[in-house]
Enzyme design. Structure first.
Site, PDB file in Angstrom:
ATOM      1  N   ARG A 152      81.811  58.999  10.899  1.00 17.46           N
ATOM      2  CA  ARG A 152      82.627  58.059  10.129  1.00 17.46           C
ATOM      3  C   ARG A 152      83.482  57.263  11.112  1.00 17.46           C
ATOM      4  NH1 ARG A 152      83.289  63.061   7.209  1.00 17.46           N
ATOM      5  NH2 ARG A 152      82.425  62.962   5.092  1.00 17.46           N
ATOM      6  N   LYS A 176      86.836  64.606   6.809  1.00 16.76           N
ATOM      7  CA  LYS A 176      87.684  64.567   5.619  1.00 16.76           C
ATOM      8  C   LYS A 176      88.202  65.961   5.301  1.00 16.76           C
ATOM      9  CE  LYS A 176      85.744  60.529   3.274  1.00 16.76           C
ATOM     10  NZ  LYS A 176      85.079  60.036   2.045  1.00 16.76           N
ATOM     11  N   HIS A 243      79.815  51.987   9.028  1.00 18.23           N
ATOM     12  CA  HIS A 243      79.182  52.867   8.047  1.00 18.23           C
ATOM     13  C   HIS A 243      77.687  52.577   7.907  1.00 18.23           C
ATOM     14  CE1 HIS A 243      81.176  56.058   5.965  1.00 18.23           C
ATOM     15  NE2 HIS A 243      80.405  55.909   4.903  1.00 18.23           N
ATOM     16  N   ARG A 246      76.076  54.854  10.230  1.00 12.79           N
ATOM     17  CA  ARG A 246      76.078  56.220   9.664  1.00 12.79           C
ATOM     18  C   ARG A 246      74.967  56.343   8.608  1.00 12.79           C
ATOM     19  NH1 ARG A 246      79.279  60.852   8.381  1.00 12.79           N
ATOM     20  NH2 ARG A 246      79.632  61.182   6.156  1.00 12.79           N
ATOM     21  N   HIS A 269      79.312  66.242   4.349  1.00 14.46           N
ATOM     22  CA  HIS A 269      79.490  66.094   2.909  1.00 14.46           C
ATOM     23  C   HIS A 269      79.791  67.453   2.282  1.00 14.46           C
ATOM     24  CE1 HIS A 269      76.896  62.168   2.699  1.00 14.46           C
ATOM     25  NE2 HIS A 269      78.147  61.939   3.063  1.00 14.46           N
ATOM     26  N   TYR A 278      70.468  59.394  -0.108  1.00 11.52           N
ATOM     27  CA  TYR A 278      69.531  59.013   0.946  1.00 11.52           C
ATOM     28  C   TYR A 278      68.092  59.357   0.582  1.00 11.52           C
ATOM     29  CZ  TYR A 278      73.775  58.241   3.534  1.00 11.52           C
ATOM     30  OH  TYR A 278      75.003  57.777   3.911  1.00 11.52           O
TER      31      TYR A 278
END
Length: 301
Positions: A152, A176, A243, A246, A269, A278
Site C-alpha cells: 500500500r 492496516k 494502488h 498493488r 487483507h 481479483y
C-alpha cells in the site's frame, strides 16, 4: 417545537459522545453528522418526534428515498452504520429499548473492478534504462518495490532502511490496524533497491527513512503519488497511481498461481472476500482468451 427539533437534543448528545470517545476519523464523523441530520429532518417531516418511536419501516422508507436520490450502496451502508451506532448509544443511555436498524441491509451496488496493468505494460514501466540519475534510481526502486511486494502507499511511505533485508530478500511492513507482515522482495526489486541505497544520502539521527527527498526528509505519500504519476506518463503514456501497481501485483500473482489464500496473506487483507475481487479480474482475462480462441465462441462478421 416541530418534530425534527425534538430529535436534536439526543442527536447532539450522541455527536459529543462519538467525538470524544470513539476512534473515528474527522471525515467519518462529518459523514455521520450529515447522514443523521438528514434522517432527523426526514423523520420530522413524517411527524416522528422521538427516537424511541422509530420503527424499521421508517428507516426502510428513508433508505429507499436516499437510494432513489442516487446514493450508492456503500454510502447507504455507512449511513446505516451511523444509525446503528446512534441507537446503541440511546439504548445505553436508556433513551430507547431497541435498535430498529439492527437487521437492515443497504442495497448492493455493482463492485467496480480495480484497474491493472498487463504484463507488457508493467515491463515497459519497470525495465531499467541504466540511468544513474539520483531521482530516477530512487523512483525506480519505489516502483519495483510496489510491484514486487504489493505494498500500500502508506506502507511504502512508512518504510525505514532497517525494515529492508536485501540478503534475505524480504521487507517488514506495518499495515492496516498496525498489523506487521513480512513480504518477499524479488530479484529485480532487490537490484533496484541496492542501486538506490548506494546513492541514498547518509542521514543523522535515529530515524532512517528508506525513501527520502533531496533535502533528506521522508517522502510523503503525496510526493510518492506524484512521482509514480510522472513515471506513468513518461514510460507508458497514462496516469498511474500506486494502488494500480498493488492491483497488478495481486492480479498477476493470482493468475499464475491460483492461490487465493497466499495472495490474501501477501496483501494483508483481513477478510478473503476483499481478495476475491481479483478472481473476477482473472476470469475476465480467461473469458477474453476463450472468446478469441474457442472455435464455437467466434462469431462471423
Amino acid at each position: 417545537m416541530n418534530a425534527s427539533a425534538e430529535l436534536q437534543p439526543a442527536l447532539e448528545q450522541f455527536f459529543r459522545h462519538v467525538g470524544s470517545e470513539r476512534q473515528l476519523s474527522p471525515r467519518t464523523l462529518q459523514a455521520y453528522r450529515q447522514d443523521l441530520q438528514l434522517l432527523a429532518e426526514h423523520l420530522g417531516e413524517q411527524g416522528v418526534a422521538e427516537w424511541s418511536a422509530v420503527v424499521d419501516a421508517d428507516l426502510r422508507r428513508f433508505i429507499a428515498l436516499r437510494h432513489r436520490q442516487g446514493l450508492s450502496g456503500r454510502s447507504l451502508q455507512r449511513m446505516l452504520s451511523a444509525v446503528r451506532s446512534l441507537y446503541r448509544f440511546l439504548i445505553r443511555e436508556r433513551l430507547c429499548r431497541n435498535n430498529p436498524a439492527l437487521d437492515l441491509r443497504a442495497p448492493k451496488t455493482a463492485r467496480e473492478l480495480p484497474r491493472t496493468l498487463d504484463a507488457d505494460l508493467t515491463a515497459r514501466l519497470l525495465d531499467s534504462d541504466d540511468d544513474d540519475d539520483w531521482l530516477r534510481l530512487r523512483d525506480h526502486a519505489m516502483l519495483e518495490l510496489f510491484y514486487s511486494s504489493g505494498l500500500r502507499l502508506s506502507e511504502l511511505a512508512g518504510l525505514d532502511v532497517a525494515h529492508l533485508d536485501l540478503k534475505q530478500g524480504e521487507v517488514r511492513v506495518l499495515g492496516k490496524g498496525n498489523k506487521a507482515r513480512i513480504l518477499p522482495v524479488g530479484k529485480l526489486a532487490r537490484d533496484a533497491l541496492s542501486g538506490w541505497l548506494a546513492v541514498r544520502p547518509l542521514l543523522s539521527g535515529s530515524e532512517q527513512p528508506l525513501f527520502v527527498s533531496m533535502q533528506g526528509r521522508r517522502l510523503s505519500p503525496r510526493a510518492i503519488q506524484l512521482r509514480v504519476r510522472r513515471w506513468g506518463v513518461e514510460r507508458i503514456g497514462q496516469h498511474l497511481h500506486p494502488h494500480m501497481l498493488r492491483h497488478s501485483f495481486a492480479s498477476h500473482l493470482l493468475e499464475s498461481s491460483g492461490d487465493l489464500r497466499a495472495v490474501q496473506e501477501l496483501l494483508g487483507h483481513a477478510d478473503i472476500s476483499t481478495t476475491q475481487i481479483y478472481t473476477h479480474l482473472d476470469f475476465q482475462h480467461l473469458a477474453q482468451v476463450y472468446d478469441q480462441a474457442h472455435p464455437r465462441a467466434k462469431r462471423k462478421d
